[in-house]
Design an enzyme around this catalytic site. Structure first.
Site: not given
Length: 605
Positions: A394-395, A398, A401
């Site tokens: 998940h991290e 980020h 991105h």
């Protein structure tokens, strides 16, 4: 956490260097930080000198915009370094002080640049367009200036804006009062844990109790929590009522038809997006009812209550995932994103983007952060389990991105909007889940992963949409002249729970008070973004798995776009049109597939 475990936590200097993030990539030492701190203050002083001069010439306007970017970029770096140093060990007084100074500097710079937008608004639209034509350097700021022009009908006169700014602190009162009441003043009773020992109920322990295998513990915790909120229901209702009235007031003053439209306009999102989300979830309630029925069956219960929603339904599955193993699995899971993505990801592992393990004083939880011009960073408190492996994926979403946005956009467009913030992170989780479901041969493990995925849908799509619907309802009530009494709030919330969980669920009366404890209801139509972001991510992940390279190319273009266009437009280019119900429906189609798989697997056992 036991006292023994607290004592056994290593100190920061006892953690192996390879498991610590490399903040020296931002500043080689604290002296370099001090140098930039002074430089930022000097730049802020320069910025102040241009107040009242933006209308003079296109050259002055360009110079100020460039100067503002320069100082903002520098302050971002200063702030991130100081805060992350503090997060390494919050007991370190030196970095407490640096973080405090960085925060003060940020406020000082915001104040120094506060004249820029009002002065741009004071320039006529025709003049502004002429400036952009005359000064080619301003063309970089076209989207930024267009956004200011777009918001112009909702900006008041200079004096009125000053008055509203002065009211701002008072307007924060409902949120501040709720925060103090909910975090400082509220006290919960003790309950008996699984061993029969008296334990004080806290909000942190509540979820642990809700996950307990002992139903008596779950029920006692549920009852104790909501009875406590019930004792304060009049105060919580008055606070929420005041907060909604504040939102309605600002919407009216700024000439919006409703508080919802005013809130959505920040991201240039139409109400259609919000309404489509709620309507599409309504059409797929039967899937949630199926999941509730399955949960009831697997838990072997005659009645399923609200306090039975969080306890695991796949028992006795303990999957040990050491950090290095998690890295390997995540890389395999993200292979559909292609060579470039994986190469950058591997560089992230090798270049110490990640602070992996817990140590004394370290900030809890997990996040991805960083400054423009440096690589991203990830804080973890890794515990060798499946949840933390998904947190890593998940991290990393980020961070990648941010990596692509920073590498491909000028500073002014380098930060992506909250509306799309959860897309990249959730997409990584979806691809990882797809890989685990394809490669796992153990039936119990597979059931565990399937249930993990179903819970993500329940918590992020259905539950957040229910919150979003509740927000819409309470604002409409106030806009039509009604007061939000505890009785009205309880009634609306009860009916929503009945609608969202269906006939197999006993909707306990105490759950009617849940509205009183949700801090997001003070964040003005924020929660819907969780559900739309999740839906967009699931839809995009399906396109990547089905189409391959064309979908990957579209997705990478999205990651590289930062805020160079409005979020709905960026997602549309990537392959999901949030103005239609399709992305939410496609996501819920995946929910159905997961349900089908789980029911089929259980039938084989």
């Amino acid at each position: 956490m036991s006292e023994q475990r607290k004592k056994s936590l290593p100190k920061r200097n006892e953690i192996d260097l390879k498991y610590k993030w490399d903040l020296e990539a931002i500043y080689a030492n604290d002296q370099d930080w001090e140098h930039d701190f002074k430089k930022a203050k000097d730049l802020a002083d320069q910025l102040k000198k241009y107040e009242g001069k933006l209308e003079n010439s296109p050259q002055d306007l360009l110079h100020v915009l460039k100067l503002s970017d320069q100082v903002s970029e520098l302050v971002g770096r200063i702030f991130v370094y100081a805060r992350m140093r503090k997060d390494e060990d919050n007991t370190n007084a030196k970095y407490q002080a640096l973080a405090d100074r960085a925060n003060s500097l940020s406020i000082e710079v915001n104040s120094a640049s506060s004249y820029i937008v009002p002065e741009i608004l004071a320039i006529s639209t025709e003049t502004l367009k002429k400036y952009i034509q005359e000064e080619k350097g301003l063309q970089l700021y076209q989207q930024y200036l267009d956004e200011i022009i777009r918001m112009k009908p909702h900006v008041l006169s200079t004096e009125e804006e000053k008055l509203l700014a002065q009211v701002g602190e008072v307007a924060q009162a409902p949120d501040n009062i709720f925060g103090m009441l909910n975090n400082a003043d509220i006290k919960f009773p003790t309950i008996k844990d699984e061993n029969g020992e008296e334990v004080e109920l806290t909000k942190g322990r509540y979820i642990q109790f809700m996950e307990s295998a002992d139903r008596r513990v779950r029920k006692d915790a549920f009852t104790a929590l909501y009875q406590t909120y019930g004792n304060l229901k009049n105060t919580f209702a008055a606070t929420l009522n005041a907060n909604v009235k504040k939102n309605v007031f600002y919407a009216k003053v700024r000439k919006y038809p409703s508080a919802l439209v005013a809130s959505l306009d920040d991201d240039n999102v139409s109400q259609e997006v919000y309404d489509n989300l709620i309507a599409t979830v309504h059409k797929n309630m039967d899937l949630m009812y199926r999941y509730v029925k399955l949960r009831k069956k697997l838990l072997g219960m005659d009645e399923l209550h609200m306090y039975d929603l969080y306890t695991p339904i796949v028992k006795d599955v303990k999957i040990h995932v050491p950090y290095e193993k998690a890295q390997e699995i995540v890389i395999k899971g993200l292979e559909p994103l292609g060579k470039d993505y994986l190469t950058q990801l591997q560089k992230g592992f090798e270049s110490r983007w990640i602070d992996v393990y817990e140590n004394q004083g370290k900030t809890s939880g997990a996040y991805s952060w960083g400054a423009y011009g440096t690589h991203p960073y990830i804080l973890l408190n890794y515990q060798n389990n499946v949840n933390d492996m998904f947190t890593l994926a998940h991290e990393l979403g980020h961070s990648m991105h941010s990596f692509y946005s920073h590498a491909n956009q000028p500073y002014v467009y380098s930060h992506y909007k909250i509306f799309v913030a959860e897309v990249a992170s959730t997409l990584n989780e979806a691809l990882l889940m797809n890989y685990l479901l394809k490669t796992t041969t153990d039936k119990n493990e597979k059931l565990y992963y399937l249930n993990h995925y179903l819970e993500q849908f329940r918590a992020t799509v259905y539950r957040q949409t229910m919150f979003a619907e509740f927000e819409k309802m309470i604002h409409e009530k106030v806009e039509s002249g009604e007061a939000l009494t505890p009785e009205l709030l309880n009634q609306m919330y009860h009916e929503l729970n009945m609608k969202y969980y269906g006939p197999e669920m006993v909707v306990d009366d105490l759950i009617d008070l849940e509205w009183a404890r949700i801090p997001h209801f003070y964040m003005n139509f924020y929660v819907y973004k969780y559900a739309t972001g999740f839906s967009a991510a699931i839809s995009l992940s399906q396109q990547i798995l089905e189409e391959g390279q064309p979908a990957v190319d579209r997705y990478l273009t999205f990651l590289k776009s930062g805020s160079s266009d409005y979020p709905v437009n960026l997602l549309k280019k990537a392959g999901v049109d949030m103005n239609t119900p399709e992305p939410v429906q496609k996501a819920l189609d995946v929910f159905k597939e997961i349900l089908d798989q789980m029911e089929a697997l259980l039938a084989e056992k």
